[in-house]
Enzyme design. Structure first.
Site, PDB file in Angstrom:
ATOM      1  N   ILE A   1       0.825  -1.213   0.000  1.00  0.00           N
ATOM      2  CA  ILE A   1       0.000   0.000   0.000  1.00  0.00           C
ATOM      3  C   ILE A   1       0.864   1.270   0.000  1.00  0.00           C
ATOM      4  O   ILE A   1       0.400   2.337  -0.407  1.00  0.00           O
ATOM      5  CB  ILE A   1      -0.948  -0.025   1.229  1.00  0.00           C
TER       6      ILE A   1
ATOM      7  N   GLU B   1       6.295  -4.415  10.952  1.00  0.00           N
ATOM      8  CA  GLU B   1       5.048  -3.714  11.299  1.00  0.00           C
ATOM      9  C   GLU B   1       3.875  -4.684  11.406  1.00  0.00           C
ATOM     10  O   GLU B   1       2.987  -4.497  12.241  1.00  0.00           O
ATOM     11  CB  GLU B   1       4.685  -2.704  10.210  1.00  0.00           C
TER      12      GLU B   1
ATOM     13  N   HIS C   1       5.766 -12.052   5.836  1.00  0.00           N
ATOM     14  CA  HIS C   1       5.631 -11.557   4.467  1.00  0.00           C
ATOM     15  C   HIS C   1       7.011 -11.348   3.880  1.00  0.00           C
ATOM     16  O   HIS C   1       7.931 -10.905   4.577  1.00  0.00           O
ATOM     17  CB  HIS C   1       4.819 -10.258   4.409  1.00  0.00           C
TER      18      HIS C   1
ATOM     19  N   ASN D   1      11.271  -8.771   7.070  1.00  0.00           N
ATOM     20  CA  ASN D   1      11.563  -8.199   8.377  1.00  0.00           C
ATOM     21  C   ASN D   1      10.993  -9.097   9.467  1.00  0.00           C
ATOM     22  O   ASN D   1       9.897  -9.641   9.316  1.00  0.00           O
ATOM     23  CB  ASN D   1      10.949  -6.802   8.500  1.00  0.00           C
TER      24      ASN D   1
ATOM     25  N   HIS E   1       8.872  -9.177   1.122  1.00  0.00           N
ATOM     26  CA  HIS E   1       8.801  -8.039   0.209  1.00  0.00           C
ATOM     27  C   HIS E   1       9.571  -8.398  -1.060  1.00  0.00           C
ATOM     28  O   HIS E   1      10.674  -8.958  -0.990  1.00  0.00           O
ATOM     29  CB  HIS E   1       9.492  -6.814   0.813  1.00  0.00           C
TER      30      HIS E   1
HETATM   31  P1  5GP Z   1       7.031  -4.725   7.531  1.00  0.00           P
HETATM   32  O1  5GP Z   1       7.631  -3.470   8.092  1.00  0.00           O
HETATM   33  O2  5GP Z   1       6.148  -5.425   8.524  1.00  0.00           O
HETATM   34  O3  5GP Z   1       8.069  -5.623   6.914  1.00  0.00           O
HETATM   35  O4  5GP Z   1       6.162  -4.272   6.296  1.00  0.00           O
HETATM   36  C1  5GP Z   1       4.780  -4.169   6.324  1.00  0.00           C
HETATM   37  C2  5GP Z   1       4.383  -3.624   4.980  1.00  0.00           C
HETATM   38  O5  5GP Z   1       2.992  -3.766   4.844  1.00  0.00           O
HETATM   39  C3  5GP Z   1       4.701  -2.142   4.775  1.00  0.00           C
HETATM   40  O6  5GP Z   1       5.535  -1.992   3.632  1.00  0.00           O
HETATM   41  C4  5GP Z   1       3.337  -1.495   4.598  1.00  0.00           C
HETATM   42  O7  5GP Z   1       3.328  -0.464   3.648  1.00  0.00           O
HETATM   43  C5  5GP Z   1       2.478  -2.671   4.160  1.00  0.00           C
HETATM   44  N1  5GP Z   1       1.077  -2.569   4.546  1.00  0.00           N
HETATM   45  C6  5GP Z   1       0.576  -2.234   5.768  1.00  0.00           C
HETATM   46  N2  5GP Z   1      -0.757  -2.273   5.769  1.00  0.00           N
HETATM   47  C7  5GP Z   1      -1.117  -2.635   4.513  1.00  0.00           C
HETATM   48  C8  5GP Z   1      -2.396  -2.859   3.897  1.00  0.00           C
HETATM   49  O8  5GP Z   1      -3.447  -2.720   4.505  1.00  0.00           O
HETATM   50  N3  5GP Z   1      -2.380  -3.237   2.592  1.00  0.00           N
HETATM   51  C9  5GP Z   1      -1.211  -3.401   1.895  1.00  0.00           C
HETATM   52  N4  5GP Z   1      -1.318  -3.774   0.615  1.00  0.00           N
HETATM   53  N5  5GP Z   1      -0.008  -3.220   2.447  1.00  0.00           N
HETATM   54  C10 5GP Z   1       0.039  -2.838   3.739  1.00  0.00           C
END
Ligand code: 5GP
Length: 123
Positions: free
Chosen positions: A34, A99, A104, A91, A106
Site C-alpha cells: 500500500i 510492522e 511476508h 523483516n 517483500h
Molecule cells: P514490515 O515493516 O512489517 O516488513 O512491512 C509491512 C508492509 O505492509 C509495509 O511496507 C506497509 O506499507 C504494508 N502494509 C501495511 N498495511 C497494509 C495494507 O493494509 N495493505 C497493503 N497492501 N499493504 C500494507
C-alpha cells in the site's frame, strides 16, 4: 510471539479487507504494498498463521514451505523481475521494524535498488 489473528494481513487473507492482488494459489497470496518503496513493491504471504520466518520454518508443514517459496519465485518471474534483478526481504521483530506480525516477503524491483542496508553500521 503469539500469532494475532486480527493483524491486517490475516484480514486480507480472509477477504475482510481488499488488496491489489498479483498472484494467488493454495499456499500463498501476493499483492502490491500500500506504501511502495520502489516502482515494484509486492508482498507475498503464506496461507497460514505464522508471525515470522523462524516461526514459519519451524512450524509450517513441508508442502506449505515449498509452495510458499515457489510462489515467491513465480511472482518475481511473472512481474518480469528476474532478468533486470530484484530484491527480497523479510523483516522480523523489533530490530527489523516489522510492522505486520504475519510473515511476508517483500519483493522490490523496477529500478537500481542501492545498498542492501542503511549504512549506519560500521564494524
Ligand atoms: P514490515 O515493516 O512489517 O516488513 O512491512 C509491512 C508492509 O505492509 C509495509 O511496507 C506497509 O506499507 C504494508 N502494509 C501495511 N498495511 C497494509 C495494507 O493494509 N495493505 C497493503 N497492501 N499493504 C500494507
Amino acid at each position: 510471539m503469539a500469532y494475532d489473528p486480527n493483524n491486517i494481513f490475516a484480514k486480507i487473507l480472509r477477504g475482510e479487507i481488499p488488496c491489489n492482488k498479483v498472484y494467488e494459489d493454495e499456499h500463498a497470496l501476493a499483492f502490491h504494498d500500500i506504501n511502495p518503496q520502489a516502482p515494484v513493491h509486492v508482498l507475498v504471504i503464506p496461507k497460514g498463521e505464522f508471525v515470522s520466518m523462524a516461526d514459519f520454518t519451524a512450524q509450517a508443514p513441508d508442502d506449505l514451505i515449498v509452495g510458499f517459496m515457489r510462489a515467491v519465485g513465480k511472482v518475481a518471474e511473472e512481474l518480469g523481475l528476474v532478468e533486470p534483478g530484484y530484491r527480497t526481504l523479510a523483516n522480523a521483530g523489533a530490530n527489523a521494524h516489522q510492522e505486520v506480525p504475519h510473515l511476508h516477503i517483500h519483493i522490490f524491483g523496477g529500478q537500481r535498488l542501492g545498498p542492501m542496508l542503511d549504512r549506519t553500521f560500521s564494524a
